[in-house]
Write a protein that holds these residues in place. Structure first.
Motif, short mmCIF file in Angstrom:
data_model
loop_
_atom_site.label_atom_id
_atom_site.label_comp_id
_atom_site.label_asym_id
_atom_site.label_seq_id
_atom_site.Cartn_x
_atom_site.Cartn_y
_atom_site.Cartn_z
N SER A 184 12.51 2.49 7.88
CA SER A 184 12.24 2.66 6.46
C SER A 184 11.73 4.06 6.14
CB SER A 184 11.19 1.64 6.01
OG SER A 184 10.00 1.83 6.73
N GLY A 185 11.57 4.90 7.16
CA GLY A 185 11.08 6.24 6.92
C GLY A 185 9.58 6.35 7.06
N TRP A 186 8.86 5.22 7.02
CA TRP A 186 7.42 5.30 7.16
C TRP A 186 6.86 4.33 8.18
CZ3 TRP A 186 5.25 0.72 5.30
CH2 TRP A 186 6.03 -0.01 4.38
N TYR A 187 7.72 3.53 8.78
CA TYR A 187 7.31 2.79 9.96
C TYR A 187 7.68 3.60 11.19
CZ TYR A 187 6.20 -1.68 7.75
OH TYR A 187 5.61 -2.67 7.03
N ASP A 188 6.83 3.54 12.21
CA ASP A 188 7.14 4.21 13.47
C ASP A 188 8.19 3.40 14.22
OD1 ASP A 188 6.32 6.39 15.37
OD2 ASP A 188 6.04 4.64 16.64
N ILE A 189 9.12 4.11 14.83
CA ILE A 189 10.18 3.44 15.56
C ILE A 189 9.96 3.60 17.06
CG2 ILE A 189 12.69 3.33 15.92
CD1 ILE A 189 11.75 2.61 13.08
N TYR B 117 0.83 -1.21 0.00
CA TYR B 117 0.00 0.00 0.00
C TYR B 117 0.86 1.26 0.00
CZ TYR B 117 -4.13 -2.88 0.60
OH TYR B 117 -5.14 -3.78 0.40
N TYR B 118 1.98 1.22 0.68
CA TYR B 118 2.92 2.34 0.59
C TYR B 118 3.44 2.48 -0.84
CZ TYR B 118 7.26 4.96 1.04
OH TYR B 118 8.28 5.87 0.87
N ASP B 119 3.71 1.33 -1.47
CA ASP B 119 4.26 1.34 -2.83
C ASP B 119 3.32 1.98 -3.84
OD1 ASP B 119 6.59 0.21 -1.95
OD2 ASP B 119 6.11 -1.83 -2.63
N MET B 120 2.01 1.97 -3.58
CA MET B 120 1.06 2.61 -4.48
C MET B 120 1.32 4.11 -4.62
SD MET B 120 -2.57 0.89 -3.41
CE MET B 120 -2.90 -0.87 -3.58
N TYR B 121 1.99 4.70 -3.61
CA TYR B 121 2.18 6.15 -3.57
C TYR B 121 3.65 6.57 -3.51
CZ TYR B 121 -2.79 6.03 -2.36
OH TYR B 121 -4.15 5.82 -2.37
N LYS B 122 4.56 5.61 -3.44
CA LYS B 122 5.96 5.94 -3.12
C LYS B 122 6.63 6.85 -4.15
CE LYS B 122 8.23 1.82 -5.08
NZ LYS B 122 9.11 0.68 -4.75
N LYS C 208 2.31 9.38 2.17
CA LYS C 208 2.31 8.15 1.35
C LYS C 208 1.86 6.95 2.18
CE LYS C 208 5.91 9.94 -1.68
NZ LYS C 208 7.33 9.89 -2.10
N ALA C 209 2.37 6.86 3.40
CA ALA C 209 1.93 5.77 4.29
C ALA C 209 0.49 5.97 4.72
CB ALA C 209 2.85 5.70 5.51
N TYR C 210 0.13 7.20 5.04
CA TYR C 210 -1.23 7.57 5.48
C TYR C 210 -2.24 7.26 4.38
CZ TYR C 210 -4.83 11.10 6.81
OH TYR C 210 -5.97 11.79 7.12
N TYR C 211 -1.95 7.66 3.16
CA TYR C 211 -2.85 7.34 2.04
C TYR C 211 -2.94 5.83 1.82
CZ TYR C 211 -3.53 12.15 0.28
OH TYR C 211 -3.90 13.46 0.13
N GLY C 212 -1.80 5.15 2.00
CA GLY C 212 -1.82 3.69 1.86
C GLY C 212 -2.74 3.04 2.88
N MET C 213 -2.76 3.56 4.11
CA MET C 213 -3.65 3.03 5.15
C MET C 213 -5.11 3.22 4.75
SD MET C 213 -1.52 4.53 8.40
CE MET C 213 -2.25 3.66 9.78
N ILE C 214 -5.42 4.36 4.13
CA ILE C 214 -6.80 4.63 3.70
C ILE C 214 -7.20 3.72 2.55
CG2 ILE C 214 -8.31 6.38 2.68
CD1 ILE C 214 -6.72 8.47 4.33
N THR C 215 -6.28 3.50 1.62
CA THR C 215 -6.58 2.60 0.51
C THR C 215 -6.78 1.17 1.00
OG1 THR C 215 -5.38 4.00 -1.05
CG2 THR C 215 -5.75 1.72 -1.71
N ASN C 216 -6.03 0.78 2.03
CA ASN C 216 -6.24 -0.54 2.64
C ASN C 216 -7.64 -0.63 3.26
OD1 ASN C 216 -5.94 -1.91 5.66
ND2 ASN C 216 -5.13 -3.18 4.01
N ILE C 217 -8.08 0.42 3.94
CA ILE C 217 -9.45 0.46 4.47
C ILE C 217 -10.44 0.31 3.33
CG2 ILE C 217 -11.20 1.91 5.58
CD1 ILE C 217 -8.89 3.19 7.20
N ASP C 218 -10.20 1.02 2.24
CA ASP C 218 -11.07 0.99 1.07
C ASP C 218 -11.21 -0.44 0.54
OD1 ASP C 218 -12.33 3.10 -0.92
OD2 ASP C 218 -11.41 1.55 -2.17
#
Length: 604
Positions: free
Chosen positions: A530-535, A221-226, A236-246
């Motif tokens: 990776s820049g988009w996972y929370d650490i 899902y991140y890759d859809m926007y990367k 990019k991660a946030y939009y990926g989360m929404i597309t996953n909900i979709d």
């Protein structure tokens, strides 16, 4: 007729009979999808040119849409209004932490109303209205509940080291390990529940934690926007989360169709507040989309609390593609569903909300002019006019002194208060009446009940400490309290309601029990860099040497054996509301609140 033909006819008639039985329930089913921190502009159908939401776009076309619909500007206040049918402040929820996010027990919550009307009730996702008895989802009317703790995965009341993938959630209060991404798990559990209860009227609440941070998302899902340069890395991660909900809503809709219950199911989609990260202006460059509105989550401007509301129900003749621009509020939803489903109303109910059924039937002539008020009071004691907005169909009075007409100023850029002093005065009077209505119980905090039965343990965490000091509400602040927050100071306290006088064991610790960690143990960084996972940061040594416990007039003190996992006190407690201050002191005599406390009544 051949045996093959007979068999085919029996199967066909059986299929028709099952479908008719499911569709002919006298009561409609209800599925309520609520996403977290997704704004009005975070849907393609609302004009966003980047985000991919084909199923929500389809639902948008199939639904009646409320285009002037408002919630609380943060998650727990918004959710409490939905569940209780009253303003979040009146429901006892004006904050997301600090013991001010617990839905008052005196209100009959939405699932209990459905349950009293012989509906099956279930919830899958984020509750955020209380993390101990009697405020958990299974205490408020849900027969089945699978949920994470607090306001987000990875917060202090949540199971230790959950990170959205292969987590441990609570099923009716019992920890259970699940395989897969959080949103997928919650939708899969809902679909399984619906399949089991397809022949009975059901109410299924799907309050997501996504796309709330941390912005952890399956890589595809991140890759859809990367490679999209119009949005930043977090988006990019946030939009990926929404597309996953979709995608999950699509899977849910497919199930409803296969079960033959889609037409007799009221499907509601909304979000709990304005966008968290979906819109940003970076050095003059716009990233994301906010439908022309000003502000985001927690803002008094429309971008903080104006959200989408889609309602679809074919058998109820709810019109497709209809836009309703009348002011509507999150606390309208419970009286609306009571009306639509013809439910018997709880006798003690007194709602702030109105049924939206007349608007759904396009009966606007019976709809009177109304005002609504929202505020953001993230404090122990709310303050008048703090981050507030008084609203009607066209006007907004912000913070008691800024006036905007959104008919020709959606972005709330032109303050016209000097031009319309009578309108300002009128709306300030509305605010004063509202404040009087919602503030009667501000001095009374809801309290978890402890000691109803022997050996039943109540856990409370730093997330629920009463304090205006910074709280360690997230597990990252348990690991390293100085990574953006400080340990809560000694004035912080928990309020608990002791149910029966007797002997109690009170256990305090730095780490939660499920971590199996001693005071002197350290843990490494958790997460994928990776820049988009929370650490989750590496833990720091707090050099804890002493533990103190103050309960009303009782003072207890012990040295800390740092090779142990906790410090255990025993005390005789009287029944009633008690104030607990549990503190640690380090080798420099710095005193701060315990992160976790476990309380139980022990055998005589």
């Amino acid at each position: 007729m051949t045996n093959t033909h007979n068999l085919f006819l029996l199967v066909f008639l059986s299929f028709i009979t099952v479908g008719l039985k499911a569709q002919n329930n006298s009561k409609p089913n209800v599925i309520f999808i609520l996403t977290d921190d997704q704004g009005y502009g975070d849907i393609a159908a609302h004009g966003n040119k980047v985000i991919k939401t084909p199923q929500l776009d389809k639902l948008y076309k199939e639904s009646t849409r409320f285009t002037n619909f408002h919630t609380g500007s943060t998650c727990a206040p918004s959710r409490s209004g939905i569940m209780a049918g009253v303003d979040g402040n009146r429901a006892g929820v004006w904050h997301t932490v600090g013991g001010c996010n617990i839905l008052r027990e005196k209100f009959t919550a939405m699932p209990e109303v459905f349950r009293q009307n012989n509906y099956k009730t279930a919830m899958f996702g984020k509750w955020h209205l209380g993390d101990a008895y009697p405020y958990l989802p299974q205490n408020r009317g849900f027969e089945e509940a699978v949920y994470h703790g607090a306001g987000g995965i990875g917060q202090t009341p949540d199971y230790w080291e959950n990170d959205y993938f292969d987590d441990t959630y609570f099923r009716n209060g019992t920890p259970e390990k699940f395989k897969g991404y959080c949103t997928d798990v919650f939708f899969d559990e809902a679909i399984s529940y619906i399949k089991k209860n397809k022949d009975k009227p059901f109410f299924v609440y799907l309050p997501m934690n996504a796309p709330h941070g941390p912005y952890n998302v399956p890589e595809k899902y991140y890759d859809m926007y990367k490679n999209d340069t119009r949005i930043n890395e977090t988006q990019k991660a946030y939009y990926g989360m929404i597309t996953n909900i979709d995608d999950n809503i699509k899977k849910l809709d497919k199930t409803l169709k296969e079960l033959g219950i889609i037409d007799n199911t009221i499907l509601i989609f909304m979000t709990d507040n304005g966008t968290q990260v979906g819109y940003k202006v970076n050095k003059g460059v716009v990233q994301g989309f906010n439908a022309g509105m000003r502000g985001g989550k927690s803002s008094p401007y429309d971008g903080g609390h104006r959200v989408p509301l889609f309602i679809r129900w074919k058998n109820g003749h709810i019109k497709k593609g209809l836009d309703i621009d009348k002011l509507a509020m999150n606390y309208d939803l419970l009286p609306t569903l009571i009306d639509l489903c013809d439910l018997k109303n709880p006798s003690e109910s007194s709602y702030d909300g109105l049924s939206l059924k007349p608007l759904l039937e396009e009966n606007t002539s019976s709809w009177a002019h109304r005002y609504g008020v929202i505020d953001t009071n993230r404090k122990q004691q709310p303050t008048k006019y703090l981050s507030s907005s008084v609203m009607d169909d066209e006007w907004r009075l912000v913070n008691g002194n800024e006036l905007y007409n959104i008919t020709n100023d959606v972005g709330q850029k032109r303050d016209v208060s000097a031009k319309y002093p009578k309108k300002v005065a009128e709306m300030k009077l509305v605010y004063e009446k509202w404040w009087k209505h919602i503030s009667d119980d501000f001095s009374y905090f809801e309290t978890y009940k402890v000691g109803s039965t022997e050996d039943e343990e109540t856990v409370v965490t730093a997330h629920d400490l009463h304090s205006d000091e910074p709280l360690s509400w997230n597990q990252k602040y348990v690991r390293d309290p100085y990574s953006g927050k400080k340990p809560s100071l000694t004035k912080s306290y928990w309020l608990l309601n002791i149910q029966e006088e007797g002997e109690y064991q009170i256990e305090i610790s730095r780490w939660p029990k499920e971590s199996n960690l001693a005071f002197n143990e350290s843990i490494e960084q958790l997460g994928v860099e990776s820049g988009w996972y929370d650490i989750m940061p590496k833990s720091i040594n707090l050099n804890i040497e002493k533990a103190t416990l103050d309960i009303e007039g009782l003072h207890l003190e012990k040295d800390v054996d740092r090779s142990k996992k906790s410090v255990v006190f025993n005390a005789h407690l009287h029944s009633g509301r008690q104030r607990f201050e549990a503190n640690f002191k380090d080798n420099k005599e710095l005193s701060f609140s315990a992160f976790y406390m476990y309380v139980k009544r022990i055998k005589k």
